[in-house]
Design a protein around this motif. Structure first.
Motif, short mmCIF file in Angstrom:
data_model
loop_
_atom_site.label_atom_id
_atom_site.label_comp_id
_atom_site.label_asym_id
_atom_site.label_seq_id
_atom_site.Cartn_x
_atom_site.Cartn_y
_atom_site.Cartn_z
N ARG A 97 34.10 36.51 32.55
CA ARG A 97 34.33 35.22 31.90
C ARG A 97 35.75 35.16 31.35
O ARG A 97 36.22 36.12 30.73
N VAL A 98 36.39 34.02 31.57
CA VAL A 98 37.74 33.80 31.05
C VAL A 98 37.64 32.67 30.02
O VAL A 98 37.41 31.51 30.37
N TYR A 99 37.80 33.03 28.73
CA TYR A 99 37.60 32.09 27.64
C TYR A 99 38.90 31.37 27.27
O TYR A 99 39.99 31.71 27.75
N ARG A 100 38.77 30.41 26.37
CA ARG A 100 39.91 29.65 25.88
C ARG A 100 40.96 30.60 25.31
O ARG A 100 40.65 31.55 24.58
N ALA A 101 42.22 30.34 25.64
CA ALA A 101 43.33 31.15 25.15
C ALA A 101 44.06 30.38 24.06
O ALA A 101 44.47 29.23 24.27
N SER A 102 44.23 31.00 22.90
CA SER A 102 44.99 30.37 21.82
C SER A 102 46.49 30.56 22.01
O SER A 102 47.30 29.79 21.51
N ALA A 103 46.84 31.60 22.75
CA ALA A 103 48.25 31.88 23.05
C ALA A 103 48.30 32.83 24.24
O ALA A 103 47.38 33.61 24.48
N ASP A 104 49.39 32.76 25.02
CA ASP A 104 49.62 33.66 26.15
C ASP A 104 48.55 33.43 27.22
O ASP A 104 47.74 32.52 27.14
N VAL A 105 48.55 34.29 28.24
CA VAL A 105 47.58 34.21 29.34
C VAL A 105 46.91 35.57 29.51
O VAL A 105 47.45 36.61 29.13
N ALA A 106 45.73 35.57 30.10
CA ALA A 106 45.07 36.81 30.49
C ALA A 106 45.64 37.25 31.84
O ALA A 106 45.97 36.41 32.69
N ARG A 107 45.74 38.56 32.04
CA ARG A 107 46.31 39.09 33.27
C ARG A 107 45.38 40.14 33.87
O ARG A 107 44.92 41.04 33.16
N VAL A 108 45.14 40.02 35.17
CA VAL A 108 44.36 41.01 35.89
C VAL A 108 45.15 41.42 37.12
O VAL A 108 45.45 40.59 37.99
N GLU A 109 45.50 42.69 37.20
CA GLU A 109 46.26 43.23 38.32
C GLU A 109 45.40 44.26 39.05
O GLU A 109 44.93 45.23 38.44
N THR A 110 45.18 44.04 40.35
CA THR A 110 44.35 44.96 41.14
C THR A 110 45.14 45.43 42.35
O THR A 110 45.68 44.62 43.11
N ARG A 111 45.19 46.75 42.52
CA ARG A 111 45.88 47.36 43.67
C ARG A 111 44.89 48.28 44.38
O ARG A 111 44.42 49.27 43.80
N LEU A 112 44.56 47.93 45.61
CA LEU A 112 43.57 48.68 46.37
C LEU A 112 44.20 49.26 47.63
O LEU A 112 45.19 48.74 48.15
#
Length: 280
Positions: A97-112
């Protein structure tokens, strides 16, 4: 309350840019052991944990984000490699789940990575975007010449059953599959602002509330084309990009409809080895 007391109280309230943020990493590689696959290296940190159910041939890894979701400033980093001659399947315990952000962004980095003669399956459960979500997601896969890959990324645009409407969302997504140092498949998606209105456009989503992108790299890709086209609803399509590369995109009104169409496809392409967590 005196001015001094009010100033002291205000000083104890954390600003958006110094609030505690979730951090987590995964580093996993596999290797062959007789007729089965085994863990070669494993390291996790922060909010990331991994469970390993019993599996006949492949290493099956269920990735868990113990923070319970993502919001602005959170960061997850996954690295996983199917070693030469081994099989590795990665999934998640539940929808992310990606919830409301009050500041900045969420980051997901995947290297396979998938080395010579290996099989890699990247099958996370749905990503659910909430109103106010801010997410930058990057996925790169590096394949050996004869490695096989099954990759699926399902996304849910809000919780329609809860009457949620996405009017302010930022979602930047990239999927890159490389083979022997050359690009095999590159895909980019940028959605922002009023996502409900955006997805209602006939040329983009036609009112869809969910979608999945799927990439299949294997010698039998061409043989799978006909059967998969027979399984497609009118909101889906599958193309043979190369002799051994299938690409599929499927839209659905909601997560339930998406699963009804997607599960038979994943069962077929995974040879009925879809992780158990998908059935719960």
């Amino acid at each position: 309350m005196t001015l001094h007391m009010r100033e002291k109280q205000a000083a104890t309230v954390p600003k958006a840019d110094i609030l505690p943020r979730a951090r987590g990493t995964l580093d996993l590689t596999t290797k062959p052991r007789g007729t089965r696959s085994a863990i070669d290296r494993l390291r996790t940190s922060g909010c990331v944990r991994v469970l390993f159910p019993r599996s006949e041939k492949a290493v099956e890894a269920i990735v868990i984000n113990t923070s319970g979701g993502l919001t602005g400033g959170d960061s997850l980093s996954f690295t996983a490699v199917a070693g030469a001659g081994s099989q590795l399947t990665l999934t998640t315990q539940a929808a992310e789940r990606v919830y409301r952000a009050s500041a900045d962004v969420a980051r997901v980095e995947t290297r396979l990575g998938a080395q010579a003669g290996s099989l890699l399956q990247w099958l996370p459960q749905e990503l659910i975007l909430f109103e106010g979500a801010r997410l930058r997601r990057r996925l790169r896969v590096d394949l050996a010449a004869d490695a096989r890959l099954l990759l699926a990324e399902p996304v849910i645009f809000g919780r329609t059953a809860m009457g949620e409407r996405l009017r302010d969302v930022m979602f930047s997504d990239r999927i890159a599959v490389w083979r022997e140092g050359a690009p095999l498949y590159l895909d980019g998606l940028d959605l922002g602002g009023d996502l409900e209105t955006c997805m209602a456009r006939p040329a983009l989503g036609g009112g869809a509330g969910a979608m999945v992108s799927l990439v299949y790299v294997a010698p039998d890709a061409e043989a799978q084309l006909g059967p998969l086209r027979g399984m497609m609803p009118v909101t889906g399509g599958v193309s043979l990009m190369r002799d051994d590369l299938l690409v599929l995109r499927l839209l659905a009104s909601d997560s339930l409809e998406l699963r009804r169409s997607l599960l038979p496809i994943l069962d077929r392409l995974s040879r009925d080895t879809l992780p158990t967590s998908w059935r719960l």
